[in-house]
Write a protein that holds these residues in place. Structure first.
Motif, PDB file in Angstrom:
ATOM      1  N   PHE A   1       9.038  36.062  13.599  1.00 24.28           N
ATOM      2  CA  PHE A   1      10.000  36.844  14.375  1.00 24.28           C
ATOM      3  C   PHE A   1      11.101  35.973  14.958  1.00 24.28           C
ATOM      4  CE2 PHE A   1       6.260  39.802  14.788  1.00 24.28           C
ATOM      5  CZ  PHE A   1       6.802  40.771  13.958  1.00 24.28           C
ATOM      6  N   SER A   2      10.797  34.697  15.229  1.00 18.64           N
ATOM      7  CA  SER A   2      11.855  33.797  15.695  1.00 18.64           C
ATOM      8  C   SER A   2      12.866  33.548  14.580  1.00 18.64           C
ATOM      9  CB  SER A   2      11.241  32.469  16.171  1.00 18.64           C
ATOM     10  OG  SER A   2      10.592  31.805  15.106  1.00 18.64           O
ATOM     11  N   GLN A   3      12.364  33.361  13.348  1.00 18.75           N
ATOM     12  CA  GLN A   3      13.259  33.204  12.204  1.00 18.75           C
ATOM     13  C   GLN A   3      14.029  34.492  11.937  1.00 18.75           C
ATOM     14  OE1 GLN A   3      13.201  29.712  12.034  1.00 18.75           O
ATOM     15  NE2 GLN A   3      13.518  30.113   9.847  1.00 18.75           N
ATOM     16  N   TYR A   4      13.331  35.607  12.094  1.00 19.86           N
ATOM     17  CA  TYR A   4      13.959  36.917  11.851  1.00 19.86           C
ATOM     18  C   TYR A   4      15.099  37.156  12.840  1.00 19.86           C
ATOM     19  CZ  TYR A   4      14.036  41.850  10.446  1.00 19.86           C
ATOM     20  OH  TYR A   4      14.410  43.077   9.964  1.00 19.86           O
ATOM     21  N   ALA A   5      14.849  36.845  14.118  1.00 22.81           N
ATOM     22  CA  ALA A   5      15.891  37.054  15.134  1.00 22.81           C
ATOM     23  C   ALA A   5      17.044  36.064  14.968  1.00 22.81           C
ATOM     24  CB  ALA A   5      15.278  36.918  16.531  1.00 22.81           C
ATOM     25  N   ARG A   6      16.718  34.880  14.526  1.00 22.41           N
ATOM     26  CA  ARG A   6      17.734  33.840  14.386  1.00 22.41           C
ATOM     27  C   ARG A   6      18.677  34.115  13.225  1.00 22.41           C
ATOM     28  NH1 ARG A   6      16.221  27.486  13.332  1.00 22.41           N
ATOM     29  NH2 ARG A   6      18.356  26.627  13.380  1.00 22.41           N
TER      30      ARG A   6
ATOM     31  N   THR B   1       3.024  42.739  11.450  1.00 18.55           N
ATOM     32  CA  THR B   1       2.791  43.613  12.605  1.00 18.55           C
ATOM     33  C   THR B   1       1.485  44.375  12.457  1.00 18.55           C
ATOM     34  OG1 THR B   1       5.192  43.865  12.869  1.00 18.55           O
ATOM     35  CG2 THR B   1       3.782  45.450  14.006  1.00 18.55           C
TER      36      THR B   1
ATOM     37  N   THR C   1       7.604  41.758   7.439  1.00 22.42           N
ATOM     38  CA  THR C   1       7.514  41.974   8.885  1.00 22.42           C
ATOM     39  C   THR C   1       6.528  43.091   9.207  1.00 22.42           C
ATOM     40  OG1 THR C   1       9.815  41.270   9.125  1.00 22.42           O
ATOM     41  CG2 THR C   1       8.849  42.482  10.961  1.00 22.42           C
TER      42      THR C   1
ATOM     43  N   TRP D   1      19.055  37.217  11.523  1.00 20.72           N
ATOM     44  CA  TRP D   1      18.938  38.646  11.245  1.00 20.72           C
ATOM     45  C   TRP D   1      20.050  39.162  10.344  1.00 20.72           C
ATOM     46  CZ3 TRP D   1      22.711  42.104  12.838  1.00 20.72           C
ATOM     47  CH2 TRP D   1      23.646  41.622  13.763  1.00 20.72           C
ATOM     48  N   ARG D   2      21.204  38.500  10.345  1.00 18.44           N
ATOM     49  CA  ARG D   2      22.285  38.924   9.456  1.00 18.44           C
ATOM     50  C   ARG D   2      21.988  38.593   7.992  1.00 18.44           C
ATOM     51  NH1 ARG D   2      27.012  40.286  12.093  1.00 18.44           N
ATOM     52  NH2 ARG D   2      27.104  39.760  14.323  1.00 18.44           N
TER      53      ARG D   2
ATOM     54  N   ASN E   1      11.860  42.590   5.414  1.00 18.86           N
ATOM     55  CA  ASN E   1      11.477  43.688   6.296  1.00 18.86           C
ATOM     56  C   ASN E   1      10.061  44.168   5.982  1.00 18.86           C
ATOM     57  OD1 ASN E   1      13.965  43.748   7.644  1.00 18.86           O
ATOM     58  ND2 ASN E   1      14.874  45.066   6.087  1.00 18.86           N
TER      59      ASN E   1
END
Length: 550
Positions: free
Chosen positions: A227-232, A249, A245, A234-235, A242
């Protein structure tokens, strides 16, 4: 077909909700005796129990260090028309599995019998109409045998309430047995409570509580990374990431629910039906989605093809069938389980799941082979055209060739990891078959938890490999799909396509310029400056490149 599957799912769920969900509390609700040899038997339960601990610091009631089997309000009922006689006793027999040979006997080396016959009674070895047993060589107080008889005109007979303290670790079995053929339609009611030193969890399940606690922590750590990589980035996220992810979860929720399920079960002795059903459902959804992701990746979805085309309905059908079969199996195996012994229903229900898993594996490796061959062939054709391309086009082709090499390397690593997982799985299945075939009486119950735990660790390891290969980064879009389409001639004509899903499965004999996915900022900065070179048709190469990148 879909209506049938939906109706079947609803019926299974409703039936599970009405099942007795008590596990260490074995509840008997009108259980009938079944003829076994010359005896009539009701199986009262089988659980692995650890010996009592004299000194225990834990002050909770569930974990006070005592191990026991307690009989509470155990009653036997017979119908009124069979009350005109006094019966032989109905006995409760509790024994440790190593003492199983102490139950039963035979006269003059003949056929072994559980109930004492007239011939054995004449020898003075036992009392006719009662269970044959002799004291254990390790503890003369075992096996524990006691009972109650029906008096004339009695419709009910009750066993006295008592607790049997467990002083030796082992697999304990309880049977209610009578030897009177006149006792027809007799049923058992009441309950027995089985307890370990640390709580009410059966011995085979007790280690799983700590295991799911560790697995919950492992999923949290994986989730923090992902999730840190995903937020970093995200573009730069692609659709495949997805899906990963969602699997992470679901895995976090599944492990957490299993931990709380076992924790509450251990504390109260009653398994929470709602928590168990949710844990089973989340786990089944996770396994189904994970298999579908691996299959779609093997087909090249999100990397070399934007959609699955005509295969979508087949993939969805396979996933739905696997989910239904796995959900039914897991619900029956986990909800309402009252012993450390697996039922015969599990063997019947596990076969469809095994067949579907085999089909998944076959389809995955077939698709992987086709995808790798296509990528390798495309890369070879791309390299062979370098010499005949103009400078600007060469730069574009070189850029995409590097992307193709990255994809090819990624797929090779994924194939190797998947092959190792399949080989390990086959080896573990062989070990599991060996383990169960040599443990008919569940004497190795203390190690049995390793078998389900291994599958969780293996699936988590494969998920970690996938996360490492497809982690969100500034280069994620480089791994997005590329369509490979045949063209009329090369290099006189270059074309693009909006959908290469169907054409990807064809045998291409010529090469087209690939359709680039959105190029990240790093790619744009790294691209060489285009030089306007006049083409033969009067259009500069700079204009041509502008048309292609739109």
């Amino acid at each position: 077909m879909s209506r049938f599957c939906e109706s079947l799912s609803i019926l299974v769920l409703l039936s599970v909700l009405f099942l007795c969900s008590e596990a260490s509390v074995h509840d008997y609700r009108g259980e009938k005796f079944v003829g076994k040899g010359n005896a009539f038997v009701v199986h009262g339960g089988s659980e692995g129990i650890y010996s009592s601990i004299s000194n225990q610091n834990d002050s909770s009631v569930a974990a006070n260090g005592d191990s026991y089997i307690r009989f509470e309000r155990v009653r036997f009922h017979r119908t009124k028309e069979y009350t005109n006689f006094s019966s032989w006793p109905i006995q409760a027999v509790v024994f440790e599995v190593e003492d199983r040979e102490t139950i039963g006997g035979s006269a003059y080396g003949g056929q072994r019998a559980v109930c004492c016959t007239g011939d054995l009674a004449k020898l003075g070895a036992c009392t006719e109409g009662q269970v044959i047993y002799r004291p254990s060589t390790t503890n003369s107080d075992w096996p524990q045998v006691f009972g109650i008889s029906f008096n004339t005109d009695d419709e009910e007979a009750s066993l006295p309430s008592r607790s049997i303290r467990i002083t030796k670790t082992g697999m304990y079995n309880l049977y209610f047995i009578h030897c009177d053929p006149r006792l027809k339609e007799v049923v058992v009611e009441g309950k027995t409570i089985w307890k370990n030193p640390s709580g009410y969890l059966p011995g085979r399940m007790a280690p799983l509580k700590n295991f799911y606690g560790f697995m919950s922590l492992a999923f949290v750590l994986l989730g923090i990374f992902w999730f840190s990589q995903y937020a970093r980035f995200w573009r730069e996220v692609i659709p495949l990431q997805n899906c990963i992810t969602i699997v992470i979860t679901l895995g976090m929720l599944e492990m957490t629910l299993w931990y709380f399920d076992y924790a509450e079960f251990n504390e109260t002795g009653v398994r929470p039906t709602g928590t168990t059903i949710w844990a089973v459902t989340f786990g089944t959804v996770k396994r189904t989605v994970a298999r579908l992701i691996i299959l779609m990746v093997s087909m090249g979805y999100g990397v070399v093809r934007p959609t699955l085309g005509g295969l979508t309905s087949k993939v969805v059908m396979l996933g739905s069938t696997f989910f239904l079969a796995s959900e039914v199996l897991e619900l029956i195996e986990n909800v309402g389980a009252i012993s450390d012994l697996s039922g015969k229903a599990r063997l019947f229900l596990v076969l469809p799941v095994a067949v579907l898993d085999a089909f998944f594996i076959l389809w995955i490796f077939t698709s992987l082979s086709a995808t790798l061959n296509k990528l390798q062939a495309f890369l070879e054709k791309l390299i062979s055209l370098y010499a005949c391309l103009l400078v600007v086009i060469f730069d574009i082709m070189l850029h995409h060739a590097r992307r193709m090499m990255i994809k090819l390397d990624m797929y090779r690593k994924f194939t190797n990891a998947l092959a190792v997982a399949v080989i390990v799985s086959v080896g573990w299945i062989c070990y599991e078959l060996y383990f169960k075939s040599n443990d008919v009486y569940n004497e190795q119950w203390q190690n049995a938890w390793i078998i389900p735990a291994f599958w969780q660790v293996l699936s988590f390891s494969l998920l970690c490999v996938i996360c490492a290969l497809w982690a969100p980064s500034q280069n994620s879009l480089r791994c997005n799909f590329i369509s490979l389409l045949p063209v009329a001639s090369v290099p006189n004509r270059y074309s693009y396509s909006d959908d290469g899903s169907d054409e990807f499965d064809k045998d291409d004999t010529s090469l087209t310029l690939i359709k680039p996915s959105p190029i990240s900022s790093k790619d744009v900065l790294g691209m060489p400056d285009a030089r306007p070179v006049q083409g033969s048709n009067g259009v500069s190469n700079g204009d041509l490149e502008e048309d292609k990148t739109e």
